[in-house]
Design a protein around this motif. Structure first.
Motif, PDB file in Angstrom:
ATOM      1  N   TYR A   1       0.858  -1.189   0.000  1.00  0.00           N
ATOM      2  CA  TYR A   1       0.000   0.000   0.000  1.00  0.00           C
ATOM      3  C   TYR A   1       0.890   1.233   0.000  1.00  0.00           C
ATOM      4  O   TYR A   1       1.915   1.273   0.678  1.00  0.00           O
ATOM      5  CB  TYR A   1      -0.913   0.021   1.230  1.00  0.00           C
ATOM      6  CG  TYR A   1      -1.935  -1.088   1.201  1.00  0.00           C
ATOM      7  CD1 TYR A   1      -3.150  -0.930   0.546  1.00  0.00           C
ATOM      8  CD2 TYR A   1      -1.676  -2.300   1.831  1.00  0.00           C
ATOM      9  CE1 TYR A   1      -4.082  -1.950   0.506  1.00  0.00           C
ATOM     10  CE2 TYR A   1      -2.613  -3.331   1.798  1.00  0.00           C
ATOM     11  CZ  TYR A   1      -3.806  -3.148   1.138  1.00  0.00           C
ATOM     12  OH  TYR A   1      -4.716  -4.164   1.091  1.00  0.00           O
TER      13      TYR A   1
ATOM     14  N   TRP B   1       5.437   3.691   1.945  1.00  0.00           N
ATOM     15  CA  TRP B   1       4.749   2.485   1.494  1.00  0.00           C
ATOM     16  C   TRP B   1       4.898   1.426   2.570  1.00  0.00           C
ATOM     17  O   TRP B   1       5.809   1.473   3.386  1.00  0.00           O
ATOM     18  CB  TRP B   1       5.259   2.003   0.141  1.00  0.00           C
ATOM     19  CG  TRP B   1       6.736   1.732   0.063  1.00  0.00           C
ATOM     20  CD1 TRP B   1       7.717   2.607  -0.300  1.00  0.00           C
ATOM     21  CD2 TRP B   1       7.409   0.496   0.368  1.00  0.00           C
ATOM     22  NE1 TRP B   1       8.951   2.006  -0.247  1.00  0.00           N
ATOM     23  CE2 TRP B   1       8.785   0.704   0.152  1.00  0.00           C
ATOM     24  CE3 TRP B   1       6.985  -0.746   0.787  1.00  0.00           C
ATOM     25  CZ2 TRP B   1       9.732  -0.300   0.361  1.00  0.00           C
ATOM     26  CZ3 TRP B   1       7.929  -1.751   0.987  1.00  0.00           C
ATOM     27  CH2 TRP B   1       9.267  -1.521   0.772  1.00  0.00           C
TER      28      TRP B   1
ATOM     29  N   CYS C   1      -1.993   0.090   7.276  1.00  0.00           N
ATOM     30  CA  CYS C   1      -2.538  -1.157   6.740  1.00  0.00           C
ATOM     31  C   CYS C   1      -4.043  -1.153   6.980  1.00  0.00           C
ATOM     32  O   CYS C   1      -4.519  -0.593   7.968  1.00  0.00           O
ATOM     33  CB  CYS C   1      -1.928  -2.358   7.463  1.00  0.00           C
ATOM     34  SG  CYS C   1      -0.231  -2.699   7.002  1.00  0.00           S
TER      35      CYS C   1
END
Length: 141
Positions: free
Chosen positions: A60, A136, A79
């Protein structure tokens, strides 16, 4: 010379005999005990399933955060619910100017139950220009 070659051949052949002793350490457990230990918990002589494991890793990306010259700032990403971070990092985009100093690139949240990833930079060096920072995270679900 022939006797030396003959002696070498005899030594090599005797070293390859089938009556060699094993070189592994001797263990007090029996072979049947080792098999039971490797199969996990037993009920009625049947192996039981182990704990449920994560089966998917997804990356992500957080939003690009602009850090102005002569300032500091950061970027983070979380998350989704039901997944846990397994690692992460950042991408730093510069276009001229002095490269900023990276403060941190670490998991976010409590140490025992992290929830995402964050990165922060110090862009206060002489000659700094605006930079873009994006965090990320790898999430297991």
């Amino acid at each position: 010379m022939r006797s030396l070659l003959l002696l070498s051949a005899i030594v090599a052949i005797s070293g390859c005999s089938d009556n060699q002793q094993p070189t592994t350490p001797v263990n007090s457990r029996s072979a049947s005990g080792d098999a039971a230990l490797s199969q996990g918990p037993q009920t009625n002589s049947k192996p039981q399933p182990g704990p449920v494991a994560f089966t998917k890793i997804t990356t992500y990306y957080g939003p690009n955060e602009t850090i102005a010259g002569s300032s500091a700032g950061g970027a983070s990403v979380q998350c989704p619910a039901g997944s846990v971070p397994t690692g992460g990092g950042y991408m730093l985009y510069t276009c001229g100017g002095t490269v900023p100093f990276l403060h941190v690139s670490v998991p976010t949240g409590p140490l025992d139950t992290p929830t995402g990833w964050t990165a922060a930079v110090d862009n206060t060096q002489a000659g700094s220009a605006p930079v873009s920072l994006q965090a990320w995270v790898l999430c297991a679900s």
